[in-house]
Design a protein around this motif. Structure first.
Motif, mmCIF file in Angstrom:
data_model
loop_
_atom_site.group_PDB
_atom_site.id
_atom_site.type_symbol
_atom_site.label_atom_id
_atom_site.label_comp_id
_atom_site.label_asym_id
_atom_site.label_seq_id
_atom_site.Cartn_x
_atom_site.Cartn_y
_atom_site.Cartn_z
ATOM 1 N N TRP A 76 7.990 -6.290 6.249
ATOM 2 C CA TRP A 76 8.439 -6.537 4.872
ATOM 3 C C TRP A 76 7.989 -5.392 3.974
ATOM 4 N N ILE A 77 6.673 -5.140 3.945
ATOM 5 C CA ILE A 77 6.157 -4.007 3.171
ATOM 6 C C ILE A 77 5.362 -3.167 4.160
ATOM 7 N N PRO A 78 6.059 -2.308 4.910
ATOM 8 C CA PRO A 78 5.417 -1.641 6.053
ATOM 9 C C PRO A 78 4.209 -0.804 5.656
ATOM 10 N N ILE A 79 4.208 -0.280 4.417
ATOM 11 C CA ILE A 79 3.087 0.581 4.009
ATOM 12 C C ILE A 79 1.750 -0.140 4.176
ATOM 13 N N ILE A 146 1.748 -15.919 -1.281
ATOM 14 C CA ILE A 146 2.915 -15.972 -2.159
ATOM 15 C C ILE A 146 3.477 -17.394 -2.198
ATOM 16 N N GLU A 149 1.343 -19.712 -4.279
ATOM 17 C CA GLU A 149 1.534 -19.624 -5.724
ATOM 18 C C GLU A 149 2.899 -20.157 -6.146
ATOM 19 N N LEU A 186 -6.960 -14.580 -3.262
ATOM 20 C CA LEU A 186 -6.219 -13.326 -3.084
ATOM 21 C C LEU A 186 -7.176 -12.169 -2.833
ATOM 22 N N LEU A 190 -7.241 -9.859 0.530
ATOM 23 C CA LEU A 190 -7.172 -8.403 0.503
ATOM 24 C C LEU A 190 -8.419 -7.790 1.140
ATOM 25 N N GLN B 335 -2.002 4.898 -6.688
ATOM 26 C CA GLN B 335 -0.693 4.284 -6.417
ATOM 27 C C GLN B 335 -0.564 2.970 -7.169
ATOM 28 N N LEU B 390 5.780 -15.169 -16.360
ATOM 29 C CA LEU B 390 5.170 -15.409 -15.051
ATOM 30 C C LEU B 390 4.786 -14.082 -14.413
ATOM 31 N N THR B 393 1.735 -12.889 -15.994
ATOM 32 C CA THR B 393 0.594 -13.650 -15.477
ATOM 33 C C THR B 393 0.195 -13.145 -14.102
ATOM 34 N N ILE B 395 2.243 -14.091 -11.133
ATOM 35 C CA ILE B 395 2.621 -15.105 -10.145
ATOM 36 C C ILE B 395 3.650 -14.496 -9.194
ATOM 37 N N PRO B 396 3.461 -14.607 -7.892
ATOM 38 C CA PRO B 396 4.456 -14.061 -6.976
ATOM 39 C C PRO B 396 5.757 -14.852 -7.053
ATOM 40 N N PRO B 397 6.879 -14.321 -6.662
ATOM 41 C CA PRO B 397 7.074 -12.996 -6.065
ATOM 42 C C PRO B 397 7.522 -11.965 -7.085
ATOM 43 N N PHE B 401 2.893 -9.543 -10.084
ATOM 44 C CA PHE B 401 1.962 -9.971 -9.034
ATOM 45 C C PHE B 401 1.644 -8.823 -8.101
ATOM 46 N N PHE B 402 2.686 -8.140 -7.656
ATOM 47 C CA PHE B 402 2.435 -7.092 -6.677
ATOM 48 C C PHE B 402 1.591 -5.971 -7.278
ATOM 49 N N ALA B 405 -1.900 -7.170 -7.259
ATOM 50 C CA ALA B 405 -2.416 -7.173 -5.892
ATOM 51 C C ALA B 405 -2.824 -5.759 -5.477
ATOM 52 N N MET B 406 -2.010 -4.760 -5.840
ATOM 53 C CA MET B 406 -2.331 -3.384 -5.430
ATOM 54 C C MET B 406 -3.606 -2.887 -6.092
ATOM 55 N N LEU B 481 9.765 -8.411 -4.892
ATOM 56 C CA LEU B 481 10.207 -9.013 -3.626
ATOM 57 C C LEU B 481 10.350 -7.962 -2.534
ATOM 58 N N PRO B 483 9.141 -4.441 -2.489
ATOM 59 C CA PRO B 483 8.500 -3.268 -3.114
ATOM 60 C C PRO B 483 8.542 -2.027 -2.240
ATOM 61 N N GLY B 484 8.915 -2.181 -0.974
ATOM 62 C CA GLY B 484 8.835 -1.075 -0.021
ATOM 63 C C GLY B 484 9.395 0.251 -0.513
ATOM 64 N N LEU B 487 7.623 1.723 -3.421
ATOM 65 C CA LEU B 487 6.273 2.191 -3.075
ATOM 66 C C LEU B 487 6.311 3.588 -2.487
ATOM 67 N N THR B 488 7.368 3.877 -1.713
ATOM 68 C CA THR B 488 7.487 5.218 -1.155
ATOM 69 C C THR B 488 7.549 6.251 -2.269
#
Lengths: 561, 499
Positions: A76-79, A146, A149, A186, A190, B335, B390, B393, B395-397, B401-402, B405-406, B481, B483-484, B487-488
């Motif tokens: 899904w998110i290969p990185i 995910i 939540e 979370l 991580l 990143q 949301l 806040t 909340i995924p997705p 949220f992402f 998370a990063m 949903l 992000p791939g 992200l690159t």
């Protein structure tokens, strides 16, 4: 594809409802939920239960089986090596079928009570189902989070829009409690992923993969420091969800304010997310930390069992009584999990399923009476047996099931849990067994006040509004009743299903034997209960009758205004 | 020379577009359509130019660079990435503007022109390779901001906010310039690479650390902290944000902020990189203060615009967490910071656009009461607002949220690598995120769970607004949903300065 279908079919239904006229919302939602249920049953039919490999071939004794079946995995998110990975074993299967069953029952039970914004309600409910099944089927910790939540938002809306008087206070409390726990989880997810990545030369692949993490935890194992911290974070998230004492205070409010179907799902499935999380993640990924924390959790479970029962006894409100009985019953789940013993864990899983069925039914029944009287005060009831005989009989059946009457399913889970605890921690088991008497006391006393005796003036005043149960209501309760009897008489069905996950989970933690609980801890725990209850009594005395939580309703109102 | 023009192409195009809009307004005064066509069409061309220039530079891994004008300007992966974000921010702001401005009789053309000039300033920051260019670019970015804040000049609050913004902004610019002077004095050069080399010598111990350098670092930090509105240098934000016309507030809460972060990347990460471990501690303290105070104060606000203003302070704090992790040697921190910047821009602009749409009629305040019953009155606006909230806040997705998370992953990584303070930041960040849920969800409560005080008719909204909201909401969901691919791009941008 089957697992993806069972998770996302409700979402498809929700989208269709979104673009259809509002008058179709009910029937479309029910159709979607029934179709999802059918898929889950199809999965169950194709599932190979017991100690077998993934093709269903029986394995030799001592082997643990192939683990997850029907696994689907896409990068899904290969990185970061995050996958969309679903898989099912006996434990998740049982809980998924419970979820899909309770979902269609709840949707059907909402037809009459929900009269405003039906479309939004049905969409929220179906998205809720996506989150719940997703949690049980995720094999990737990130994906798991995910879905975890995703559950939160629809439930927040369901309580907040279609709930009772103090719904906004209750729903915000629910969200904040849950969010604090889950966000720390979370961080733990991580941190665990990073520890795995660090141990594999900086390669992210597998860092979120549950099977890879479990294999790593079973061989090298995560460092002690990480285990203790990560376990604590997971514990907080799961303990709030279960809910364990002292993180339970959101539950009575949420239950009291939620619409009937919301309470059913809350008690039936949402509380199980916590129990499932303990069994699936905490035990398998952090086995050493599990042993360290076990005594604490056992004591907290005991407190929950006792405290929930005592507080339930003095509740003036039917729904609050059932809510507190959940705290008590779910205490058996955490107790069973953390005695690290096969019967205990079996009992915990059974208790989760049975509590879902029985408490779900009890909330439906409270909803039935509330629909007619618009009141849930126990003291206003009385003599329902004479006025609504069918209702009284069904109510009685589930009350006895909840009290743990042998032959009905509620008994099996508690009995196995106690058996399991007795072999390792006899003191704990002794105290917990004593509490089963309390459970019988509060349930039967409530039953006596509500159903038996002379019809109360309040109920007589309602005259023809107080009709007996209608066909829909009986239809929603019938499957639950049937399952309660079946699982009560033939618990082997479930036990065979969960044998493989239970044994492989125990294999993960059995490197060190369970630490017996010192009676000192039990007495400290009892002291804490006494202190807490005493504090509450003292704090509440000036405002009303000094009876535990009985004035909590007014307190809540005071806080909300 | 041709190389120089090529490198500066997008910037020049941006200036030309701004002048073009100016001319269009002279030819056809007060007309809305031509302004929008020229502005948005021009921005599309600028974006296309940015991409071609960027891809001409960025070879395989994005570390290739073009240096232009004697090393004063640089185009690398980071420049391209940030330029595109600025273009997107300005395009969305122009799209969200007309409805609100029309209702108050404010001209659209000047609004667009000023925004476009601000954008060129931000683009110049992203490509600065010289401290003086950096400062000029910063001023070019913030000066239009002061004008925008006071754009509703007949409104007392708007003027008050603009004056506060202007005074504190100029003050902080002066402090910043003072800091630059000290750095120049210590290192003897204004070239960013030169500064970095000179500082390396100091860190390696071959040269002595002068008090002037420490003083300069302090001034620079103060100046930048003002610009990104980090606590305790945030006092101008709530008034400036609440007073400004709502579309402007949306812009102010993202444009200058991301611009200031671009400055941080060029100045602190690039030029002052060798002093990383020294400013790391400051960033950690700033991050904790910023997140916590921003959230605590946002909790008590009854005005949605003011609430979003304080919450934007808190978001600055989350981005600082990424910066701190990067300073601790975790590339993921950078990143995360870049991803968070993009995510924050999209969701925050979306939220402000909804507020602006609700204030379609002149005189409607942005108080919480205005939102009561919105779910019934204008369901689509309410649903979109819920999505943005949301996402804010976390909340995924959603993308919010992402992003969180990063940044948190980076902080956790730094914590495990021995920087315990940064690890603690992760915990502080999530506790803050949970607290933030309270005030974001309170808006949802008002929209869906409260009845309106008076029955109000739904307002008509322009197609442009719906289009902009559609873009923002799709990005909010898609970036979270899937992000791939994004992200690159982020990774390439981060590679450019060692992330």
């Amino acid at each position: 594809m089957l697992l993806t279908a069972v998770v996302f079919l409700p979402l498809v239904g929700a989208v269709i409802i979104g673009f259809s006229p509002a008058r179709w919302a009910r029937i479309l939602a029910l159709a979607t939920a029934l179709a999802t249920w059918a898929i889950s049953l199809w999965i169950a039919a194709n599932f190979h239960a017991g100690i077998v490999d993934t093709t269903g071939k029986p394995l030799l004794p001592g082997s643990l089986g192939g683990g997850f079946q029907m696994v689907e995995a896409i990068n899904w998110i290969p990185i970061f090596g995050i996958q969309y990975k679903l898989g099912i074993d006996g434990l998740s299967l049982a809980l998924v079928v419970l979820t899909t069953t309770l979902s269609w029952i709840s949707i059907l039970a909402s037809f009459a009570p929900i009269q405003t914004r039906i479309k939004e309600y049905m969409i929220s409910f179906l998205i809720l189902e996506v989150g719940m099944t997703g949690v049980f089927l995720s094999l990737d910790t990130f994906l798991f989070y995910i879905f975890w939540e995703v559950v939160l938002v629809p439930m927040y809306l369901i309580i907040g829009i279609w709930g009772g008087q103090n719904r906004i206070y209750a729903t915000i409390k629910f969200v904040l409690y849950t969010l604090v726990g889950s966000l720390l989880m979370l961080v733990a997810i991580l941190a665990t992923a990073f520890a795995y990545q660090g141990a594999h030369g900086g390669v992210w692949a597998g860092a979120f993969d549950f099977e890879a993490l479990r294999a790593y935890a079973g061989t090298t194992g995560f460092s002690d420091g990480l285990q203790l911290l990560a376990f604590a974070a997971f514990f907080l998230a799961f303990a709030i969800k279960v809910p364990m004492f002292p993180f339970h205070t959101w539950l009575p409010d949420a239950h009291t304010e939620a619409p009937t179907a919301g309470s059913v799902i809350l008690a039936g499935v949402l509380l199980k997310l916590g129990g499932y999380g303990f069994i699936r993640f905490s035990l398998s990924l952090y086995p050493e930390a599990s042993h360290t924390y076990a005594p604490l959790i056992i004591v907290l479970s005991l407190i929950a069992i006792i405290y929930g029962a005592i507080v339930a006894m003095v509740q003036p409100d039917l729904k609050r009584l059932v809510a507190y009985s959940s705290v008590s019953h779910m205490g058996f789940v955490t107790l069973g999990v953390f005695v690290f013993q096969e019967q205990g864990l079996d009992g915990a899983v059974l208790q989760m399923i049975n509590h879902g069925l029985i408490t779900g039914a009890l909330f439906l029944l409270v909803g039935v009476i509330y629909e007619r009287t618009h009141d849930r005060t126990i003291s206003k009831m009385g003599g329902l047996a004479a006025l609504t005989p069918v209702y009284a009989a069904v109510f009685g059946f589930f009350v006895f099931a909840s009290a743990g009457l042998p032959g009905l399913s509620g008994f099996v889970g508690e009995f196995l849990t106690l058996l399991g605890s007795f072999t390792t921690n006899p003191w704990v088991a002794a105290v917990a067994t004593f509490v089963m008497i309390l459970a019988a006391a509060y349930l039967l006393w409530m039953f006596q006040r509500v159903v038996l005796g002379e019809p109360s003036a309040f109920l007589l005043g309602l005259k023809h509004h107080l009709s007996d149960m209608n066909a829909t209501e009986i239809f929603t309760l019938a499957p639950l009743g049937a399952l309660v009897v079946v699982f009560g008489l033939f618990p082997g069905i479930l036990l065979n299903l969960i044998r493989q996950p239970v044994q492989s989970t125990l294999a993960a933690v059995s490197n060190a034997t369970a630490i017996p609980v010192d009676p000192l801890f039990v007495s400290i725990g009892l002291g804490v209960v006494a202190a807490v209850i005493a504090a509450r009594l003292l704090a509440l005395r000036p405002r009303g009758p000094a009876s535990g939580d009985s004035t909590a309703v007014t307190t809540v109102e005071g806080a909300a205004s | 020379m041709s190389n120089d023009i090529l490198a500066l192409g997008p910037f020049i195009a941006g200036v030309l577009v701004a002048i073009g809009v100016l001319l269009v307004d002279v030819v056809a005064p007060g007309k809305r359509a031509p302004v929008l066509v020229v502005a948005l069409g021009g921005l599309a061309i600028v974006a296309a130019l940015t991409i071609t220039t960027g891809s001409a530079v960025a070879g395989g891994n994005g570390t290739a660079q073009i240096h232009a004008f004697g090393g004063a300007y640089v185009v690398d992966g980071l420049t391209t990435f940030l330029d595109l974000i600025f273009i997107g921010i300005v395009a969305l702001t122009i799209v969200f503007g007309p409805d609100y401005l029309d209702a108050r009789g404010l001209p659209l053309a000047e609004f667009s022109i000023v925004l476009l000039f601000a954008m060129t300033g931000a683009m110049l920051i992203a490509g600065s390779a010289d401290l003086l260019v950096l400062f000029i670019a910063l001023e070019l970015m913030v000066l239009p901001g002061y004008m925008l804040a006071g754009y509703h000049k007949s409104d007392g609050y708007s003027t008050e906010g603009a004056i506060k913004y202007f005074l504190l902004g100029s003050f902080s610019s002066a402090i910043f310039l003072f800091g630059l002077a000290f750095v120049w004095g210590t290192t003897g050069t204004t070239n960013i690479d030169g500064v970095s080399t000179a500082l390396q010598a100091i860190v390696a111990g071959t040269k002595a650390v002068s008090p002037a350098l420490i003083l300069g670092l302090g001034f620079l930090t103060t100046g930048v902290a003002f610009k990104i509105a980090a606590v305790p240098f945030h006092y101008w934000t709530p008034d400036a944000y609440q007073g400004s016309p709502t579309p402007v507030t949306g812009y102010l809460s993202v444009g200058p902020k991301i611009g200031a972060f671009a400055l941080i990347l060029r100045l602190f990460v690039d030029a002052l990189g060798p002093l990383r471990l020294d400013w790391l501690q400051v960033v950690v303290v700033l991050a904790i203060l910023t997140m916590t105070l921003g959230n605590l104060v946002a909790l008590t606000q009854n005005n949605v615009k003011r609430m979003l203003a304080y919450s934007s302070i808190a978001h600055t704090g989350y981005m600082l967490v990424g910066l701190a992790a990067f300073a601790a040697g975790i590339p993921l921190g950078l990143q995360g910071l870049l991803y968070y910047g993009a995510a924050y821009s999209v969701m925050n602009l979306g939220a402000f656009a909804v507020v602006a749409a609700i204030q379609r009629r002149a005189g409607v305040t942005s108080g919480l009461d205005t939102f009561a019953g919105l779910g019934r009155r204008e369901p689509w606006l309410a649903i979109l607002m819920t999505l943005f909230l949301l996402s804010l806040t976390g909340i995924p997705p959603t993308t919010g949220f992402f992003g969180k998370a990063m940044v948190i992953l980076a902080a956790v990584q730094a914590g495990q690598a021995g920087y315990t303070a940064v690890g603690i930041l992760a915990v502080v960040a999530v506790i803050n995120a949970a607290a933030a849920a309270f005030y974001y969800l309170r808006v949802v409560v008002y929209m869906f769970m409260r009845d309106p005080r008076s029955e109000e008719v739904p307002l008509a909204h322009g197609r442009l607004l719906w289009g902009g909201l559609a873009v923002a909401s799709v990005l909010t969901v898609v970036l979270g949903l899937v992000p791939g691919p994004f992200l690159t791009i982020v990774n390439q941008a981060a590679h450019a300065i060692g992330g």
